[in-house]
Scaffold this active site. Structure first.
Site, PDB file in Angstrom:
ATOM      1  N   ASP A 199       0.764  -1.290  -0.058  1.00  0.00           N
ATOM      2  CA  ASP A 199       0.015  -0.082   0.140  1.00  0.00           C
ATOM      3  C   ASP A 199       0.789   1.218  -0.128  1.00  0.00           C
ATOM      4  OD1 ASP A 199      -2.906  -1.077   1.021  1.00  0.00           O
ATOM      5  OD2 ASP A 199      -1.431  -2.163   1.854  1.00  0.00           O
TER       6      ASP A 199
ATOM      7  N   GLU B 160      -5.677   7.316  -0.513  1.00  0.00           N
ATOM      8  CA  GLU B 160      -6.190   6.296   0.805  1.00  0.00           C
ATOM      9  C   GLU B 160      -4.933   6.485   1.763  1.00  0.00           C
ATOM     10  OE1 GLU B 160      -7.500   1.900   2.013  1.00  0.00           O
ATOM     11  OE2 GLU B 160      -7.027   2.155   0.071  1.00  0.00           O
TER      12      GLU B 160
ATOM     13  N   ASP C  35      -6.327   5.108  -5.378  1.00  0.00           N
ATOM     14  CA  ASP C  35      -6.023   3.870  -4.381  1.00  0.00           C
ATOM     15  C   ASP C  35      -5.070   2.870  -4.673  1.00  0.00           C
ATOM     16  OD1 ASP C  35      -6.776   1.780  -2.443  1.00  0.00           O
ATOM     17  OD2 ASP C  35      -8.685   1.587  -3.088  1.00  0.00           O
TER      18      ASP C  35
ATOM     19  N   LEU D  62      -3.902   0.417  -3.369  1.00  0.00           N
ATOM     20  CA  LEU D  62      -3.905  -0.810  -3.398  1.00  0.00           C
ATOM     21  C   LEU D  62      -5.328  -1.401  -2.677  1.00  0.00           C
ATOM     22  CD1 LEU D  62      -1.406  -3.462  -1.712  1.00  0.00           C
ATOM     23  CD2 LEU D  62      -3.764  -3.999  -2.098  1.00  0.00           C
ATOM     24  N   ASP D  63      -6.293  -1.604  -3.672  1.00  0.00           N
ATOM     25  CA  ASP D  63      -7.735  -1.860  -3.497  1.00  0.00           C
ATOM     26  C   ASP D  63      -7.580  -3.511  -3.101  1.00  0.00           C
ATOM     27  OD1 ASP D  63     -10.497  -1.403  -2.824  1.00  0.00           O
ATOM     28  OD2 ASP D  63     -10.939  -2.335  -4.936  1.00  0.00           O
TER      29      ASP D  63
ATOM     30  N   THR E  67      -6.898  -4.784   0.292  1.00  0.00           N
ATOM     31  CA  THR E  67      -5.537  -5.019   1.104  1.00  0.00           C
ATOM     32  C   THR E  67      -5.891  -6.212   1.969  1.00  0.00           C
ATOM     33  OG1 THR E  67      -5.005  -2.576   1.301  1.00  0.00           O
ATOM     34  CG2 THR E  67      -4.027  -4.164   2.883  1.00  0.00           C
TER      35      THR E  67
ATOM     36  N   SER F  29     -19.452  -7.408  -0.998  1.00  0.00           N
ATOM     37  CA  SER F  29     -18.256  -7.900  -0.194  1.00  0.00           C
ATOM     38  C   SER F  29     -18.360  -8.893   0.462  1.00  0.00           C
ATOM     39  CB  SER F  29     -18.258  -6.534   0.695  1.00  0.00           C
ATOM     40  OG  SER F  29     -17.259  -6.641   1.559  1.00  0.00           O
TER      41      SER F  29
ATOM     42  N   HIS G   8     -19.478  -8.874   4.366  1.00  0.00           N
ATOM     43  CA  HIS G   8     -20.955  -8.833   4.779  1.00  0.00           C
ATOM     44  C   HIS G   8     -22.061  -9.775   3.938  1.00  0.00           C
ATOM     45  CE1 HIS G   8     -20.607  -5.079   2.628  1.00  0.00           C
ATOM     46  NE2 HIS G   8     -22.030  -5.423   1.868  1.00  0.00           N
TER      47      HIS G   8
ATOM     48  N   LYS H 188     -15.092  -5.654  -8.015  1.00  0.00           N
ATOM     49  CA  LYS H 188     -16.452  -5.946  -8.254  1.00  0.00           C
ATOM     50  C   LYS H 188     -17.102  -5.135  -9.204  1.00  0.00           C
ATOM     51  CE  LYS H 188     -17.376  -5.467  -3.384  1.00  0.00           C
ATOM     52  NZ  LYS H 188     -16.065  -5.791  -2.981  1.00  0.00           N
TER      53      LYS H 188
ATOM     54  N   ASP I  70     -12.198   4.063  -3.238  1.00  0.00           N
ATOM     55  CA  ASP I  70     -12.622   2.741  -3.854  1.00  0.00           C
ATOM     56  C   ASP I  70     -13.622   2.787  -4.884  1.00  0.00           C
ATOM     57  OD1 ASP I  70     -11.277   1.599  -1.574  1.00  0.00           O
ATOM     58  OD2 ASP I  70     -12.631   1.876  -0.419  1.00  0.00           O
TER      59      ASP I  70
END
Length: 354
Positions: free
Chosen positions: A107, A130, A172, A174-175, A177, A245, A248, A275, A297
């Site tokens: 990152d 970020e 971003d 590093l998305d 992580t 995600s 969740h 995504k 993001d």
């Protein structure tokens, strides 16, 4: 008599020299005219700077090329750190949902390369990342981004010059992580987005472990690598495929089954960039997110969707504004679709938590 012959020879020599000089001069003048014409034609594509060297206007074509270069530079670093297993993982704390929020050398080093490469190429442009620099960062070895990209030149016909104060660049480094630390490499991306007056206009998503870069410019065009067809729109075989995600997936699955039927396919995945690309490339019908998410993001995927005629909104159906660095949190949920946004939105609005 001798004097006249000498004068004649002198005149002949000078006339010959004059002819040769004129040919050279004509070639030189022709080259100069060509250069001036090219310079004139490209004058609308150049960025202008003030006496301090800070830009006053920015060429979006140059900025798109720079964004692609920055995302790919960051991707190389992310790749190397992971392959060498030198992550040096730390925790930034807990997310609102209580999950660990990690940060790695991937990152931070990617941030260093992307942030300063863009800053040096486009001085005065506001860049929001970020990650943040550690103390005593030495950015002297970071070279400015390349501002010419062959693919962009071949795809985008014209250009726009925008006042620097209207531009915000969201990166971003590093998305995904968390997935990066788990060695789930397929979810990892590096992203750059350019918002003009808050509207996501240029977007770049790079997958470092697949060496794949997707980009889009709203109203202008998209990367030729993005194979998008109309037949990938709408629920496949009347079954909705919703990507969510990993953190969740259970909550979303319960609501999705009620909204779209018991055959609904819920796809857990990491990384907002991954995504959104899944929706763009037809691997999912919609991307739904119900909890707080940061705008770095979302911005790049939002811009590419805009370029393709798709949509990304909150679960209330409002557009996401990227014009203020202090308002970097999106708390209204997310729905991203390439087609039929109005079909999915009312059914998924129940996902939004008070």
């Amino acid at each position: 008599m001798e004097s006249k012959e000498t004068d004649a020879k002198f005149l002949k020599m000078n006339l010959g020299a004059t002819v040769r000089l004129n040919k050279f001069g004509l070639a030189l003048i022709g080259g100069m005219i060509f250069f001036i014409v090219v310079l004139y034609r490209n004058s609308g594509s150049s960025s202008q700077s003030n006496y301090e060297g800070r830009l006053t206007t920015v060429s979006l074509k140059r900025l798109l090329s720079g964004a692609i270069d920055a995302a790919e530079r960051g991707g190389k670093i992310v790749y190397n750190v992971r392959v060498q297993a030198t992550l040096n993982e730390q925790s930034k704390g807990k997310t609102k949902e209580g999950a660990n929020d990690p940060v790695t050398d991937g990152d931070l080093k990617s941030h260093l390369a992307m942030f300063y490469a863009l800053s040096k190429a486009f001085p005065g442009v506001e860049i929001i990342s970020e990650e943040h620099d550690k103390s005593n960062v030495d950015a002297s070895t970071v070279s400015p981004t390349e501002t010419f990209n062959v693919e962009v030149e071949r795809t985008i016909v014209d250009d726009e010059s925008i006042p620097v104060e209207d531009i915000r660049v969201w990166i971003d480094p590093l998305d995904a992580t968390q997935e990066y630390t788990e060695n789930l490499r397929q979810y990892v991306t590096t992203m750059v987005c350019v918002a003009v007056k808050g509207y996501p206009t240029l977007g770049v998503i790079h997958k470092p472990f697949e060496n794949f870069t997707a980009w889009g410019w709203a109203g202008k065009g998209v990367s030729p690598k993005l194979r998008v067809t109309k037949d990938q729109g709408g629920p496949k075989d009347d079954i909705a495929h919703i990507i969510v995600s990993r953190s969740h997936a259970g909550d979303v699955k319960d609501v999705a089954l009620k909204a779209f039927g018991e055959n609904t396919v819920v796809i857990p995945a990491g990384g907002a960039g991954f995504k959104t690309l899944a929706v763009i490339q037809g691997d999912a019908d919609a991307y739904a997110h119900v909890t707080l998410i940061k705008k770095w993001d979302l911005c790049a995927g939002n811009a590419i969707l805009n370029a393709l005629g798709g949509k990304m909104t909150t679960l209330k159906g409002t557009d996401i504004d990227y014009g203020n660095r202090d308002e970097y949190k999106n708390q209204g949920g997310v729905l991203a679709t390439l087609y039929q946004h109005d079909f999915y939105l009312p059914k998924l609005q129940v996902l939004q938590k008070s």
